[in-house]
Design a protein around this motif. Structure first.
Motif, PDB file in Angstrom:
ATOM      1  N   PHE A 165       0.828  -1.205   0.000  1.00 30.77           N
ATOM      2  CA  PHE A 165       0.000   0.000   0.000  1.00 30.77           C
ATOM      3  C   PHE A 165       0.873   1.271   0.000  1.00 30.77           C
ATOM      4  CE2 PHE A 165      -2.061   3.380   2.477  1.00 30.77           C
ATOM      5  CZ  PHE A 165      -3.168   3.605   1.677  1.00 30.77           C
ATOM      6  N   PHE A 166       1.897   1.231   0.874  1.00 32.72           N
ATOM      7  CA  PHE A 166       2.786   2.400   0.958  1.00 32.72           C
ATOM      8  C   PHE A 166       3.584   2.604  -0.328  1.00 32.72           C
ATOM      9  CE2 PHE A 166       2.150   2.170   5.622  1.00 32.72           C
ATOM     10  CZ  PHE A 166       1.826   3.498   5.822  1.00 32.72           C
ATOM     11  N   VAL A 167       4.055   1.489  -0.878  1.00 26.52           N
ATOM     12  CA  VAL A 167       4.843   1.590  -2.120  1.00 26.52           C
ATOM     13  C   VAL A 167       3.989   2.190  -3.243  1.00 26.52           C
ATOM     14  CG1 VAL A 167       5.935   0.222  -3.944  1.00 26.52           C
ATOM     15  CG2 VAL A 167       6.477  -0.230  -1.545  1.00 26.52           C
ATOM     16  N   ILE A 168       2.766   1.671  -3.368  1.00 18.77           N
ATOM     17  CA  ILE A 168       1.880   2.169  -4.441  1.00 18.77           C
ATOM     18  C   ILE A 168       1.578   3.659  -4.232  1.00 18.77           C
ATOM     19  CG2 ILE A 168      -0.482   2.034  -5.366  1.00 18.77           C
ATOM     20  CD1 ILE A 168      -0.249  -1.048  -4.875  1.00 18.77           C
ATOM     21  N   SER A 169       1.302   4.008  -2.954  1.00 20.28           N
ATOM     22  CA  SER A 169       1.027   5.419  -2.655  1.00 20.28           C
ATOM     23  C   SER A 169       2.192   6.312  -3.069  1.00 20.28           C
ATOM     24  CB  SER A 169       0.772   5.610  -1.157  1.00 20.28           C
ATOM     25  OG  SER A 169      -0.281   4.795  -0.770  1.00 20.28           O
ATOM     26  N   ALA A 170       3.410   5.857  -2.719  1.00 22.29           N
ATOM     27  CA  ALA A 170       4.610   6.639  -3.049  1.00 22.29           C
ATOM     28  C   ALA A 170       4.734   6.806  -4.554  1.00 22.29           C
ATOM     29  CB  ALA A 170       5.834   5.967  -2.470  1.00 22.29           C
ATOM     30  N   VAL A 171       4.493   5.712  -5.283  1.00 23.71           N
ATOM     31  CA  VAL A 171       4.594   5.783  -6.754  1.00 23.71           C
ATOM     32  C   VAL A 171       3.564   6.774  -7.317  1.00 23.71           C
ATOM     33  CG1 VAL A 171       4.191   4.448  -8.881  1.00 23.71           C
ATOM     34  CG2 VAL A 171       5.604   3.487  -7.047  1.00 23.71           C
ATOM     35  N   VAL A 172       2.350   6.690  -6.783  1.00 23.58           N
ATOM     36  CA  VAL A 172       1.284   7.598  -7.267  1.00 23.58           C
ATOM     37  C   VAL A 172       1.681   9.062  -7.033  1.00 23.58           C
ATOM     38  CG1 VAL A 172      -1.078   8.397  -6.792  1.00 23.58           C
ATOM     39  CG2 VAL A 172      -0.606   5.955  -7.086  1.00 23.58           C
ATOM     40  N   ILE A 173       2.205   9.336  -5.841  1.00 29.10           N
ATOM     41  CA  ILE A 173       2.602  10.714  -5.513  1.00 29.10           C
ATOM     42  C   ILE A 173       3.692  11.206  -6.466  1.00 29.10           C
ATOM     43  CG2 ILE A 173       3.793  12.144  -3.777  1.00 29.10           C
ATOM     44  CD1 ILE A 173       2.213  10.459  -1.650  1.00 29.10           C
ATOM     45  N   VAL A 174       4.708  10.354  -6.681  1.00 29.00           N
ATOM     46  CA  VAL A 174       5.814  10.745  -7.565  1.00 29.00           C
ATOM     47  C   VAL A 174       5.307  11.000  -8.988  1.00 29.00           C
ATOM     48  CG1 VAL A 174       7.912   9.903  -8.683  1.00 29.00           C
ATOM     49  CG2 VAL A 174       7.624   9.646  -6.206  1.00 29.00           C
ATOM     50  N   VAL A 175       4.490  10.064  -9.488  1.00 30.96           N
ATOM     51  CA  VAL A 175       3.969  10.198 -10.864  1.00 30.96           C
ATOM     52  C   VAL A 175       3.122  11.462 -10.991  1.00 30.96           C
ATOM     53  CG1 VAL A 175       2.374   9.187 -12.550  1.00 30.96           C
ATOM     54  CG2 VAL A 175       4.090   7.748 -11.415  1.00 30.96           C
TER      55      VAL A 175
END
Lengths: 204, 427
Positions: free
Chosen positions: A16-26
């Motif tokens: 969940f955290f990894v996906i969130s981080a990716v979404v924020i960066v993108v």
């Protein structure tokens, strides 16, 4: 709860955290609205040559005056040829002049409302202009009306001398130069005050 | 062209009929007509038969032109519209200026074609492709901006008035608002903030004034305090949604909201940053005014609050009954907060309604309902701005200045209503 379930839960949370981080960066990379910079980098550098071609102004301290000198007699000749038709020769005229009188050889008095004699003579260089440098600046940039910008610096110097002479500011035989023109104290200068209106109840 | 000329003769001294309209002719109005092969075409109505409003002809009336507009299709779409040929508000031009017909306008925006003019060497023709604005002097990096450059910067749009500081005429009874104070107009202006350009060139801290110079035959110049440049000065390239009109400074002008019109230098070609004013002709021998004690007041930039009743005003013939008194009020010192009306020659005053939104440094429309019973009286308005300044009477202003007129003269305008309904400028 067994170990396996615990690991699963741990993995899901991590995911969940990894996906969130990716979404924020993108999202931040895709952001299109720029913030306003101090400078935009628009416009090109102005060269010294192009500035000096345009920079014709003359300040009261003499900055902008070309090196040169003006002579009353030579100025009279130019005035009579290029200026007199509109600005007159200081005499009172029946018909209004196309240009305003720059000097007058007469005084005109009228009774004002208090019954006193009030000077109604036209405002001239001698009675109203606070700086002599303004004559040079204005004549060079805008006169004669039908051929603005056509006078040489030399002609403008001569005319400036003649106009000062006709307004009794310099005496006959005086030659003006880029050094002396800014030093001339005009009679009207002492009348000038800065605007002190600032709204509110005081009427000025 | 030859055909048109011969057709024109046929129309002389004759009332218009549909048949006459079949021939295309010079000019003024256009209607749709059916040709012999049944095709609808647009045909010009010859000059000789356009409404008298346009031609001063008395032989034809609007009713003669199109007796029943439901019986003939109207003209089709066009590339650019014109006002109705029945409407003809006009500026009053002199050799150096023209005045806005305030009494013929509605609301607060002046149609661009009717914006007042004042120029010192005529209207220059400037090729927008060749236009350049140079900013130099006390700056880190002197720059040249093309018109396209100016349009690339962040844009700002604001509505404000521009008023010439020499906007006061009197001296006869038969004067319209246009003749009294038609040197004020309002537009919605679009451009770039001067502060944006100041940052771009890096205006030095010691710079306290700048010279603004026009590219007209007068190469008009004014010295402006730098603080105004950082505050709300704009370089405007658009007016009321279109490019700035030639007489308003095309392709780009300086715009100093609330300040005397002359400082909003048109056809702006150069800005030079300096640590002192230049004392140009336009800020010494002109645009200065004699004040109390024989002094000459200089750099009087801000336009004080003013108002005028534009209806009823000369040359209106007033009828008894309800009259909505209308007018505009404005101030260079912020917002108009109140306009008061007197319908009894100044004995009592009552607040008018202000049309919102009231904008900063902008013409503000006001209205006041009055019932005129046919008695002779004087009606007048006075504006109050957010600084508490109250528009003075002529007598008050004249006494305070020891002057009868001149620049920055903004007295109350009185309208004398005679028993006959005639409206004249009061003393």
């Amino acid at each position: 709860m067994n170990n396996r379930a615990l690991i699963n839960r741990y993995v899901i949370t991590l995911l969940f955290f990894v996906i969130s981080a990716v979404v924020i960066v993108v999202t931040s990379l895709k952001r299109t609205k720029a913030s306003y910079p101090e400078k935009f980098g628009i416009g090109r550098a102005a060269s010294a040559a192009e500035i000096s071609a345009l920079d014709i102004d003359v300040r009261p301290d003499g900055k902008g005056l070309p090196v040169g000198s003006g002579d009353i007699a030579a100025g009279k000749l130019i005035y009579n040829t290029k200026c007199l038709a509109c600005h007159g020769d200081g005499k009172k005229t029946e018909v209004k002049l196309p240009g305003e009188p720059l000097f007058v050889d007469y005084a005109e008095f009228k009774n004002n409302t208090a019954g006193q004699k009030a000077d109604q003579s036209p405002k001239t260089i001698g009675t109203y202009w606070p700086y002599a440098t303004t004559i040079f600046d204005y004549v060079r940039r805008a006169m004669p009306y039908n051929a603005p910008g056509s006078l040489s610096n030399q002609e403008v110097y001569h005319l400036t001398a003649y106009l000062l002479y006709r307004n009794h500011i310099i005496s006959s035989g005086t030659v003006i130069t880029e050094k002396s023109l800014p030093k001339i104290v005009m009679p009207a200068k002492e009348k000038y005050v800065e605007d002190d209106r600032e709204g509110g109840t005081a009427l000025k | 062209m030859k055909e048109e000329n011969s057709e024109n003769k046929l129309f002389t001294d004759r009332k218009i009929s549909r048949r006459l309209l079949l021939g295309g002719a010079a000019t003024a109005a256009v209607v749709l007509v059916q040709t012999s092969v049944g095709k609808m075409v647009q045909a010009a109505v010859p000059e000789s038969v356009v409404p008298p409003l346009l031609t001063d002809s008395t032989s034809l009336t609007a009713a003669d032109l199109i007796a029943d507009p439901t019986r003939i299709p109207g003209r089709g779409p066009s590339v650019s519209g014109m006002p109705s040929s029945f409407e003809n508000p006009q500026r009053i031009p002199s050799l150096t200026s023209s005045r806005t017909p305030l009494q013929d306008l509605y609301g607060t925006i002046t149609p661009s074609a009717l914006h007042f003019e004042r120029h010192h060497g005529g209207i220059p023709v400037i090729d927008p492709q060749k236009y350049e604005l140079v900013i130099h002097g006390m700056v880190d990096k002197p720059l040249v901006f093309s018109l396209a450059d100016l349009k690339r910067f962040p844009s700002v749009t604001r509505t404000c008035f521009i008023e010439c500081s020499g906007n006061f005429r009197s001296g006869k009874e038969e004067m319209s608002p246009q003749e009294i104070c038609g040197l004020t107009s309002q537009s919605e202006w679009t451009g770039v903030m001067l502060s944006t350009l100041f940052r771009e060139v890096g205006v030095r801290e010691k710079a306290s004034w700048f010279l603004a110079e026009g590219g007209d035959a007068a190469v008009m110049t004014r010295s402006i305090p730098v603080s105004k440049g950082w505050d709300d000065a704009m370089i405007a390239y658009a007016q009321n949604g279109e490019a700035v009109r030639p007489e308003q400074g095309y392709p780009a002008r300086l715009l100093l909201p609330g300040w005397e019109g002359n400082t909003s230098v048109k056809w702006l070609r150069r800005i030079e940053l300096s640590d002192q004013p230049y004392m140009t002709r336009e800020e010494t021998s002109k645009y200065t005014e004699t004040v109390k004690g024989g002094k000459i007041r200089q750099f009087s930039f801000v336009m004080d609050a003013r108002s005028i009743i534009t209806f009823p005003s000369f040359p209106v013939q007033l009828e008894r009954g309800y009259v909505e008194i209308r007018g505009i009020a404005w101030t260079g010192r912020g917002k108009i907060v109140k306009v008061e009306i007197s319908v009894d020659a100044g004995r009592s005053w009552a607040p008018a309604e202000l049309q919102g939104p009231v904008l900063d440094k902008a013409h503000t429309a006001f209205r006041y309902l009055w019932k005129w019973e046919g008695r002779e009286t004087e009606i007048m308005s006075r504006a109050v701005d957010e600084t508490g300044y109250v528009q003075p009477s002529y007598q008050e202003l004249s006494a305070a200045r020891e002057s009868k007129g001149g620049y920055h003269f903004n007295p109350i305008t009185k309208w004398r209503v005679e028993r006959s309904g005639k409206v004249l400028l009061g003393a």
